[in-house]
Design a protein around this motif. Structure first.
Motif, short mmCIF file in Angstrom:
data_model
loop_
_atom_site.label_atom_id
_atom_site.label_comp_id
_atom_site.label_asym_id
_atom_site.label_seq_id
_atom_site.Cartn_x
_atom_site.Cartn_y
_atom_site.Cartn_z
N TYR A 138 0.21 1.11 -8.57
CA TYR A 138 0.23 2.30 -7.71
C TYR A 138 1.57 2.45 -6.98
O TYR A 138 2.14 3.53 -6.91
CB TYR A 138 -0.91 2.23 -6.71
N ARG A 151 -7.06 2.70 -1.87
CA ARG A 151 -6.95 1.92 -3.11
C ARG A 151 -7.06 0.43 -2.84
O ARG A 151 -7.63 -0.32 -3.64
CB ARG A 151 -5.62 2.24 -3.81
N ILE A 198 0.80 -1.23 0.00
CA ILE A 198 0.00 0.00 0.00
C ILE A 198 0.83 1.27 0.00
O ILE A 198 0.28 2.35 -0.22
CB ILE A 198 -0.95 0.03 1.22
N GLN A 231 3.52 9.65 -1.90
CA GLN A 231 2.07 9.53 -1.85
C GLN A 231 1.63 9.36 -0.39
O GLN A 231 2.34 8.74 0.41
CB GLN A 231 1.57 8.35 -2.68
N GLU A 290 -4.04 7.20 0.85
CA GLU A 290 -4.40 6.94 -0.54
C GLU A 290 -4.21 5.45 -0.86
O GLU A 290 -5.05 4.82 -1.51
CB GLU A 290 -3.54 7.79 -1.47
N GLY A 291 -3.08 4.89 -0.40
CA GLY A 291 -2.85 3.47 -0.62
C GLY A 291 -3.85 2.59 0.11
O GLY A 291 -4.31 1.57 -0.42
N ASP A 340 -10.68 -0.50 -2.49
CA ASP A 340 -11.34 -0.55 -3.80
C ASP A 340 -10.95 -1.82 -4.55
O ASP A 340 -11.80 -2.47 -5.19
CB ASP A 340 -10.97 0.68 -4.62
N ALA A 341 -9.67 -2.17 -4.51
CA ALA A 341 -9.21 -3.37 -5.21
C ALA A 341 -9.82 -4.62 -4.60
O ALA A 341 -10.19 -5.56 -5.31
CB ALA A 341 -7.68 -3.44 -5.16
N VAL A 384 -3.11 -5.05 -9.12
CA VAL A 384 -3.72 -3.72 -9.05
C VAL A 384 -2.85 -2.76 -8.25
O VAL A 384 -2.60 -1.62 -8.66
CB VAL A 384 -5.13 -3.81 -8.45
N MET A 385 -2.36 -3.21 -7.10
CA MET A 385 -1.60 -2.31 -6.24
C MET A 385 -0.20 -2.05 -6.77
O MET A 385 0.40 -1.01 -6.46
CB MET A 385 -1.53 -2.88 -4.82
#
Length: 694
Positions: A543, A517, A504, A509, A513-514, A520-521, A539-540
């Motif tokens: 990011y 995310r 994450i 960043q 935010e991580g 959501d993932a 997905v991660m």
């Protein structure tokens, strides 16, 4: 490496090994440097001063003095790379030229590592600088050609453009991507490029752009003995120049069906890539509208092969090192996960893309004798072999403590003490969850680690707000490390995700935010744990950029009929005179329903002692809970929770004393007992076993 850069290190203070290291570096045309970011003072050892062309005592430590030795046109690019490394807190690798006495220019290569403070701010840069003149001699040899040629794509520019493109590359894949970039082809005036590497007597095509891409599928693994331009360049160790289609057909009949895809007026060169007198591959360039290669251009292209070979060799060494590191890390992780009916597990480990690719992240899972399962993820500080070695020891120790039947908080506290006793100056974060597959009852303890994430049956995803203690290996004030326990129940069909922070966290960043995310993932991910684990990593990674290693454990409870956890609970208020009597009645009825009535008298006695002690030494109510356990035979676990953080202690009681015997009774009659800190107080527990009555 830090020991090589300690300020003031002279013959009287530098260790023998450090001195030997400095001598070895100097002999090989290398030196070290240390740059204090705050003061701007730069320090070189003797080898570093020699590479930069300074005599002993000549360099005053100022960056301005250093800049006077460098080529002015190269200073902006060097400054830009260093500034970006400081902002991103990453290392850097760059080439630049230094003007020595007499005006002689020498290529140098420097690699720097950013040292950060506790607030993650860059405070110092340490690194190595070396003479790269031999490696990039081709660039110096083409300086005069560069000035004399007037074509927009002058031959000497090819080496410069390619060298610039290869500077940031690390892996073989990076080298292939840099060489096949369309913008680079435009700069060097080529219409297509193909890169091949030798692999067990075959030519493996690892990258292409332009018309050469049509050859990848059919000639991906050609034998070196086959008549092809890349293989001929490797066999002869000489560049192969082809200036028309007839030469292609005559020399390489196998390529005849593909020549229609090549321009009518085109020439090609195929360069052997030789590093340390060993062929490692070949590269081919095609030029449209070309019918010949003048001698000066052939010389430049030959030098280009040497530059590419050097970069490719470094990338090969890195990939081998990375593969070895990943293998070492994987070997320290559990090979087989336990099979637990009603629970589905999936684990993943992904090494970082940073140099070395080894870290201290781990996962573990083991089945306890009573049928419960303990799952763990953790992260030892650092990204080196020491971190991996400490991780292996800590994983085994924590597994042993859990297997011995210690409660989660006790197991975590013992693991912390174990790490502190290793005297490694490393700390670790860790998350341990103890799960009953029949009831879903889950106990979680956290040592400075990210919380677990829960996906409910209805698809709702949340971070579980679990209290936490200090990272393992750190000592709390007073020497007592407390790890509060968080209890919840996993519903059938729900999924619990445990991960390390590499999943994450992204540079520059915000951590929130991580975290968002990941939710959501997880919400959009598939149901099966194996597919979900791969989905989360993919997905991660987009990011985080895979800048840190990741340990991931996904646990899903089956969708079978929920088995309610057998449990009795009673609140005992100091203002209710009947509360304690009612709690004893409820306890006896619960023991009868669990066929544990033989433990009734002893259980009632100890429950009263625990509850009375809580009422006497706290201001609020106490909560008595009981549930059956199967640690070693059948038994019952009693627990009393209150809002005080003070632990009970044994006191000396005389024959005339009316109190002070509670802890003594528990020690004598219970098979085990302990104290677990909670987020808002503590829980004192004890266990009784039927085996002791037989």
């Amino acid at each position: 490496m830090d020991r090589l850069f300690e300020p003031g290190g002279g013959p009287g203070t530098e260790s023998h090994s450090a001195a030997a290291a400095h001598v070895a570096l100097a002999v090989n045309g290398m030196g070290t440097f240390s740059w204090d970011v705050a003061s701007g003072v730069m320090q070189y050892d003797a080898g570093g001063l020699a590479v930069m062309g300074f005599r002993p005592g000549e360099f005053d430590g100022r960056l301005a003095t250093l800049g006077e030795r460098m080529v002015p046109s190269e200073l902006p690019a060097v400054g830009k790379l260093v500034d970006r490394a400081l902002r991103e807190r990453s290392g850097f690798s760059l080439y630049f030229r230094v003007r020595h006495s007499g005006g002689r220019l020498q290529w140098t290569h420097t690699q720097g590592h950013i040292v950060r403070d506790e607030q993650n701010r860059p405070v110092r840069v340490i690194g190595i600088i070396r003479d790269a003149s031999q490696e990039l001699r081709a660039v110096d040899e083409t300086e005069q050609l560069r000035q004399s040629l007037e074509d927009s794509h002058r031959p000497s520019d090819i080496v410069v453009h390619v060298s610039d493109a290869l500077v940031p590359t690390v892996t073989v894949e990076d080298v292939a991507d840099a060489l096949t970039d369309s913008r680079l082809l435009e700069r060097i005036g080529a219409s297509s490029i193909i890169l091949g590497m030798i692999d067990n007597g075959r030519m493996e095509l690892v990258g292409s752009n332009g018309v050469h891409e049509t050859l990848i599928q059919d000639f991906h693994l050609s034998r070196l003995s086959e008549p092809l331009p890349l293989t001929e360049a490797v066999r002869t160790r000489e560049p192969v120049f082809v200036t028309n289609r007839l030469q292609f057909v005559t020399r390489y009949p196998a390529l005849a069906p593909y020549l229609s895809k090549f321009p009518e007026a085109a020439a090609a060169v195929y360069l052997p890539l030789i590093a340390q007198d060993t062929p490692i591959g070949a590269v081919g360039l095609t030029y449209e509208g070309r019918a010949s290669f003048p001698p000066d251009e052939r010389a430049v292209l030959t030098a280009l092969g040497k530059v590419i070979a050097q970069a490719l060799q470094r990338a090969l060494l890195y990939d081998q090192e990375h593969e070895l590191a990943a293998g070492l890390q994987t070997a320290m992780l559990p090979g087989i996960l336990p099979h637990v009916p009603g629970l589905h597990l999936a684990t993943r480990y992904r090494p970082t893309r940073a140099r070395g690719g080894i870290g201290g992240d781990w996962y573990d899972a083991l089945t306890l004798p009573d049928g419960r399962i303990a799952v763990v993820v953790g992260d030892v500080q650092g990204h080196d072999v020491t971190a991996a070695a400490v991780m292996g020891q800590l994983r085994i120790a924590l597994r042993a403590y859990a297997a011995e039947g210690h409660p989660p908080s006790t197991a975590m506290a013992r693991a912390s003490a174990f790490l502190a006793e290793l005297d490694t100056d490393r700390f670790a974060t860790c998350l341990l969850a103890l799960i009953d597959p029949l009831t879903g009852l889950t106990s979680i303890v956290r040592a400075g680690h990210p919380e677990p994430v829960l996906r409910c049956l209805d698809g709702r995803c949340v971070w579980l707000d679990t209290p936490g203690g200090l990272p393992l290996g750190l000592t709390a004030p007073g020497g007592q490390v407390a790890y509060p326990v968080f209890e919840t129940a996993l519903e059938p069909g729900s999924t619990l995700v445990l991960c390390t922070d590499g999943l994450i966290e992204a540079r520059a960043q915000d951590l929130d935010e991580g975290r968002a995310r990941l939710l959501d993932a997880l919400a959009a991910g598939p149901g099966p744990p194996d597919e979900l684990a791969d989905h989360l990593l993919d997905v991660m990674a987009a990011y985080t950029g895979e800048e840190d290693d990741v340990a991931l454990l996904v646990l899903r409870r089956g969708r079978g009929k929920a088995a309610p956890a057998p449990r009795m609970e009673a609140v005992i208020s100091p203002t209710d005179p009947d509360a304690l009597r009612n709690a004893r009645i409820a306890l006896r009825e619960a023991l009868q329903s669990w066929s544990l009535e033989a433990l009734g008298d002893t259980a009632e006695l100890l429950a009263c002692e625990l509850a009375t002690n809580a009422l006497l030494h706290t201001d609020g109510s106490a909560t008595l809970t009981a549930r059956p356990v199967r640690h070693s035979g059948r038994g019952v676990r009693l627990a009393v929770s209150d809002t005080s953080t003070a632990s009970p202690r044994r006191r000396a009681a005389t024959e005339q004393s009316t109190s002070g015997r509670g802890v003594m009774l528990i020690e004598e009659l219970a098979t085990a007992w302990g104290v677990e800190p909670r987020g808002n107080g503590k829980t004192v527990w004890c266990e009784l076993s039927l085996d002791l009555l037989q």
